[in-house]
Scaffold this motif. Structure first.
Motif, short mmCIF file in Angstrom:
data_model
loop_
_atom_site.label_atom_id
_atom_site.label_comp_id
_atom_site.label_asym_id
_atom_site.label_seq_id
_atom_site.Cartn_x
_atom_site.Cartn_y
_atom_site.Cartn_z
N SER A 174 45.09 51.79 25.28
CA SER A 174 45.39 50.47 25.81
C SER A 174 46.10 50.73 27.08
O SER A 174 46.32 49.86 28.14
CB SER A 174 46.00 49.39 24.89
N LEU A 175 47.38 51.52 26.59
CA LEU A 175 48.21 51.86 27.63
C LEU A 175 47.69 52.50 28.79
O LEU A 175 47.72 52.14 30.10
CB LEU A 175 49.27 52.74 27.05
N ILE A 176 46.76 53.62 28.53
CA ILE A 176 45.91 54.34 29.93
C ILE A 176 45.14 53.11 30.35
O ILE A 176 45.24 53.13 31.90
CB ILE A 176 45.05 55.23 29.05
N ALA A 177 44.51 52.26 29.83
CA ALA A 177 43.74 51.13 30.71
C ALA A 177 44.63 50.25 31.24
O ALA A 177 44.13 50.16 32.49
CB ALA A 177 42.88 50.48 29.46
N VAL A 178 45.64 49.98 30.65
CA VAL A 178 46.43 48.72 31.54
C VAL A 178 47.15 49.69 32.92
O VAL A 178 47.20 49.03 33.99
CB VAL A 178 47.50 48.42 30.88
N VAL A 179 47.37 50.93 32.72
CA VAL A 179 47.83 51.77 33.98
C VAL A 179 46.91 51.81 34.74
O VAL A 179 47.17 51.59 36.12
CB VAL A 179 48.33 53.08 33.37
N ILE A 180 45.48 52.07 34.55
CA ILE A 180 44.39 52.20 35.45
C ILE A 180 44.27 50.68 36.13
O ILE A 180 43.90 50.64 37.39
CB ILE A 180 43.32 52.45 34.76
N GLY A 181 44.19 49.79 35.54
CA GLY A 181 44.43 48.25 36.01
C GLY A 181 45.38 48.08 37.17
O GLY A 181 45.09 47.67 38.26
N ILE A 182 46.62 48.58 36.47
CA ILE A 182 47.79 48.34 37.65
C ILE A 182 47.42 49.01 38.94
O ILE A 182 47.50 48.50 40.15
CB ILE A 182 48.97 48.57 37.08
N VAL A 183 46.83 50.39 38.70
CA VAL A 183 46.73 51.24 40.01
C VAL A 183 45.63 50.56 40.85
O VAL A 183 45.90 50.80 42.03
CB VAL A 183 46.40 52.77 39.56
N ILE A 184 44.67 50.05 40.39
CA ILE A 184 43.63 49.52 40.95
C ILE A 184 44.09 48.46 41.81
O ILE A 184 43.64 48.31 42.97
CB ILE A 184 42.32 49.40 40.17
N GLY A 185 44.74 47.59 41.19
CA GLY A 185 45.42 46.51 41.89
C GLY A 185 46.48 46.75 43.07
O GLY A 185 46.28 46.02 43.99
N LEU A 186 47.15 47.70 42.80
CA LEU A 186 48.15 48.02 43.72
C LEU A 186 47.37 48.76 45.05
O LEU A 186 47.64 48.54 46.29
CB LEU A 186 49.07 49.10 43.29
N LEU A 187 46.03 49.17 44.89
CA LEU A 187 45.41 49.97 45.81
C LEU A 187 44.50 48.84 46.75
O LEU A 187 44.22 49.24 47.86
CB LEU A 187 44.47 51.16 45.29
N THR A 188 44.08 47.99 46.02
CA THR A 188 43.14 47.12 46.60
C THR A 188 43.70 45.75 46.89
O THR A 188 42.92 45.06 47.80
CB THR A 188 41.86 46.99 45.68
N ASN A 189 44.75 45.18 46.45
CA ASN A 189 45.41 43.97 46.65
C ASN A 189 44.37 42.79 46.67
O ASN A 189 43.82 42.00 47.50
CB ASN A 189 45.94 43.66 48.25
N PRO A 190 43.67 42.47 45.42
CA PRO A 190 42.62 41.53 45.11
C PRO A 190 42.87 39.98 45.62
O PRO A 190 42.00 39.28 45.91
CB PRO A 190 42.40 41.66 43.51
N GLY A 191 44.28 39.53 45.70
CA GLY A 191 44.57 38.42 45.92
C GLY A 191 44.42 38.22 47.39
O GLY A 191 44.54 37.03 47.78
N ALA A 192 44.39 39.16 48.32
CA ALA A 192 44.65 39.16 49.79
C ALA A 192 43.51 38.52 50.24
O ALA A 192 42.14 39.46 50.04
CB ALA A 192 45.22 40.29 50.45
#
Length: 446
Positions: free
Chosen positions: A102-120
């Protein structure tokens, strides 16, 4: 004296093989997309209603057995641990690997979000959001574990409270020993009955797929999905990285087994999870594929039911991490290191709040309330949720089968011969011959 003429024999009945189950699922997906497109493009109201009802009935049939299935599965799984050597060690290792993945998965989610800025650049504003009627909080989560009575959790389908009661009952049965055997025999019989009934529902998955996918396309359309294109892609990419990147790496390096063989064996559960969007509804299939992968039955009966109610790498790790970043960007809230640490903490500890049912709203509101983000952000994601939930749930179930394999391999109790011979064929033991999809047809004259 001549021998009597023998009666003419009928030609052998022809047998027709239906496509494999996964092909039926794929066909349902394709047909659902086509019917959904036709419904939305030509405003076919009756087809829209039909697709909605078909999908809704399928999900309701899955949910029908959820409450008793969870209770008896957890109860039986705990008592079955008495048959396993080093049961406490296995349970501890299982929960530890649940947390690690779960920790690995959440880190991947955070990294992808920081790289792509999905709300922009979505065109969405805070006004588009709507605050949910019920929001999760840590106080609700902690106090909500203990039920006020034994009936309400079953009528309101509070899976977390059902798990609590099942755990207490299981431990009490272990303490009673032989005196509890009649109850355990009854529980095992009821569990088998529920699983058999659920198998009949699972057979309807290709039809349910048509309704669920068709309604999603007809209701939301590609235009709405376009507004959430980056966020949708992030969720699918994040889940794919975990399922086809992290999991194979763990299998190859930690369990030291062939990752391809794992997916061959676990595929029936993964594809059903994608369609049904329910980890608990998929649980009987997950149990069977995990056993078929060589994990001892007694250990599987503990690890998978607990995983189906507490291990959610898709719904409780990748998704809330990306959703928090998405909502923060829409509402103009800056997230720092402290907030990202809190996201990881909530994901690892609070994943039981997702309860293995369709959707992850409780987990999302729990994450947002912990971070102090506006709960109106939940409304921004509800429209797109069914599309996202398919991939999230498939990732959940893959992880629920993965951890028992990893732990069993580390503890030297994995049947490697069974693991290497596992295939993606149907897994209903009692109907294995029927699973070959042989249908007798009337004799055809030559």
């Amino acid at each position: 004296m001549s021998a009597p003429a023998s009666a003419p024999t009928s030609p052998p009945a022809r047998r027709m093989s239906l496509p494999p189950f996964w092909v039926q699922i794929v066909a349902g997906l394709v047909l659902g997309v086509v019917l959904g497109w036709i419904t939305r493009s030509y405003d076919v109201s009756w087809l829209h209603t039909t697709l909605d009802k078909v999908g809704h009935i399928f999900v309701q049939l899955l949910k029908l057995a959820v409450a008793p299935l969870v209770f008896f599965a957890i109860l039986v799984s705990i008592t079955n641990l008495r048959k396993v050597n080093n049961a406490a060690r296995l349970a501890t290792r299982t929960l530890l690997w649940f947390m690690i993945t779960s920790l690995i998965a959440v880190v991947i989610g955070i990294v992808i979000g920081l790289l792509t800025n999905p709300g922009a650049g979505t065109g969405l504003t805070p006004k588009d959001g709507q605050k949910p009627e019920h929001a999760g909080s840590w106080l609700d989560f902690l106090t909500g574990i203990i039920p006020t009575d034994v009936i309400t959790p079953f009528t309101e389908l509070n899976v977390l409270q059902i798990v609590f009661m099942a755990v207490v009952a299981g431990i009490a049965a272990l303490k009673l020993g032989e005196k509890a055997q009649p109850i355990l025999t009854f529980a095992e019989s009821v569990l088998e009955l529920l699983q058999k009934a659920l198998w009949w529902v699972i057979r309807l998955a290709p039809i349910g797929t048509v309704g669920l996918i068709g309604y999603a396309i007809a209701e939301y359309g590609w235009h709405l999905i376009g507004k959430y294109a980056t966020f949708t892609a992030d969720v699918y990419i994040g889940c794919a990285l975990v399922m086809f990147g992290v999991y194979p790496l763990l299998l190859a390096t930690v369990a030291k087994v062939n990752p391809v063989q794992f997916f061959k064996g676990a595929w029936p559960a993964i594809q059903l999870a994608f369609v049904s969007r329910s980890s608990v509804g998929t649980m009987p299939v997950t149990v069977k594929v995990t056993e078929r992968l060589g994990v001892p039955k007694e250990y599987t009966s503990f690890a998978v039911p607990f995983g189906a109610t507490t291990k959610m790498d898709g719904c409780a790790a990748i998704y809330p991490a990306l959703a928090a970043i998405f909502i923060a960007q829409i509402f103009g809230v800056e997230l720092g290191v402290k907030e990202y640490v809190l996201i990881a903490l909530v994901s690892v500890i609070g994943s039981a709040a997702t309860a293995g049912l369709t959707g992850a709203t409780v987990m999302l509101t729990l994450t947002l309330s912990t971070l102090g983000l506006p709960l109106e952000g939940v409304g921004l994601l509800m429209a797109i949720d069914p599309v996202l939930d398919m991939m999230r749930t498939a990732t959940n179930v893959a992880g629920q089968a993965l951890v028992p394999v990893v732990v069993a391999a580390r503890e030297k109790i994995l049947d490697l011969d069974a693991y290497h011979s596992a295939s993606a064929s149907p897994v209903d033991e009692d109907e294995s011959r029927e699973a070959e999809r042989k249908v007798s047809l009337p004799p055809v004259a030559a």
